[in-house]
Design an enzyme around this catalytic site. Structure first.
Site, PDB file in Angstrom:
ATOM      1  CE  LYS A 122     -27.840  -3.493 -48.795  1.00  0.00           C
ATOM      2  NZ  LYS A 122     -26.720  -4.358 -48.427  1.00  0.00           N
ATOM      3  CD  GLN A 131     -25.400  -7.571 -49.615  1.00  0.00           C
ATOM      4  OE1 GLN A 131     -25.588  -6.398 -49.893  1.00  0.00           O
ATOM      5  NE2 GLN A 131     -25.925  -8.121 -48.534  1.00  0.00           N
ATOM      6  CG  ASP A 184     -22.028  -1.597 -45.329  1.00  0.00           C
ATOM      7  OD1 ASP A 184     -23.159  -1.164 -45.016  1.00  0.00           O
ATOM      8  OD2 ASP A 184     -21.849  -2.624 -46.004  1.00  0.00           O
TER       9      ASP A 184
END
Ligand code: NDP
Length: 282
Positions: A51, A95, A118
């Protein structure tokens, strides 16, 4: 039946990054994606690095916020609160998975909805289901839809079978397929006659986390097969679909690796750009 077209997610993702790089360059300020990681999960560390690289490629700043494995929930929530209030931070990503002692939902729901790139916050889930403009669509389902559309532009009336009903993949992708007028069946671990149901799918999306579970008796000739699974096995990374079986039957097929994974990261970049626009609307 000829062999399937193998959809290279890396190439599709590269195109997304290419387009995004120009758009990011035109912004007044550089967007920043804050990545929160708790503990040392080796797979998560690989994803976070990927990422970080992708952000650098399109000109998005990525800042890393690493807490120790035994960090308390209050510490994690305090960090998220400070990122929520930091005007330089455009998007926040936690994460997953988090260490077991942390309440994942509580942590994810603490992210300010306008920074929830997200798309896991219930407000964004609700906006997505209600087809509200500018809702953050979770990255993997959004990437899956791009892949499906690469295979076929108009999917109206097709029968889509989604195997897996998780909040982050199965459920949202089923909803997005429904929004595009597919007839959608959602299957899960309690579903009976799974091979028969899957064999009816024009579009088969598999997200169960079981290596090479979907074999030829699950696949309708000519189907578009999207393999979301990422399974670490002694033979390397494997999807949920037996690639060799699907290759001889499907019309389009995503491989693992280099299928859905790179598109997930590309969609994260798009969502971060979208967050910037949302936060800087005049
Ligand atoms: P979850 O474990 O949260 O959900 C798995 C789902 O699969 C559940 O709904 C479960 O059913 C269902 N399931 C499990 N076994 C079977 C079975 N034998 N038959 C039918 N359904 C079954 O997983 P995720 O959705 O988070 O992830 C799924 C896979 O996708 C994993 O391999 C993960 O690593 C991968 N993934 C890949 C991403 C990418 O970017 N490529 C991103 C996210 C995930 P039930 O609800 O009944 O338990």
């Amino acid at each position: 039946m000829t062999a399937a077209v193998v959809i290279n997610g890396q190439v599709l993702a590269e195109q997304v990054r290419f387009d995004l790089k120009d758009k990011v360059a035109l912004l007044d300020k550089t967007p920043e994606l804050a990545v929160v990681m708790v503990g040392h999960n080796p797979a998560s560390e690989i994803y976070v690095k990927a990422k970080e690289r992708a952000c650098a490629e399109v000109g998005i700043i990525s800042s890393q916020h690493h807490l120790e494995e035994d960090a308390s929930e209050e510490e994690v929530l305090d960090l998220i609160d400070s990122l929520n209030h930091n005007r330089d931070v455009t998007g926040i990503l936690v994460q997953l998975p988090l260490p077991k002692h942390l309440d994942e939902k509580r942590v994810l729901y603490a992210i300010a909805p306008e920074k929830d790139v997200d798309g896991f916050h219930p407000l964004n889930t609700g906006c997505m289901v209600q087809k509200r403009e500018n809702a953050f669509v979770p990255c993997t389902p959004k990437g899956i839809m791009r892949i499906v559309h690469y295979a076929k532009e108009d999917i109206t009336g097709l029968h889509a079978v989604v195997v897996g009903r998780s909040q982050i993949v199965g459920l949202p992708v089923a909803n997005l397929l429904l929004q595009e007028n597919c007839t959608v069946t959602i299957a899960h671990s309690k579903t009976k006659n799974l091979p028969e149901i899957c064999r009816e799918a024009d579009i088969l999306v598999v997200a169960i986390g079981k290596p090479q579970f979907i074999t030829k008796e699950y696949i309708k000739p000519g189907a578009i097969v999207v393999d979301v699974g990422i399974n670490r096995t002694d033979e390397g990374l494997k999807g949920d679909v037996c690639f060799d079986d699907a290759y001889g039957l499907a019309s389009y097929l995503t491989p693992v690796p280099k299928g859905v994974g790179p598109m997930t990261i590309a969609m994260l970049l798009e969502n971060t750009y979208q967050a910037y626009l949302k936060q800087n609307r005049s």
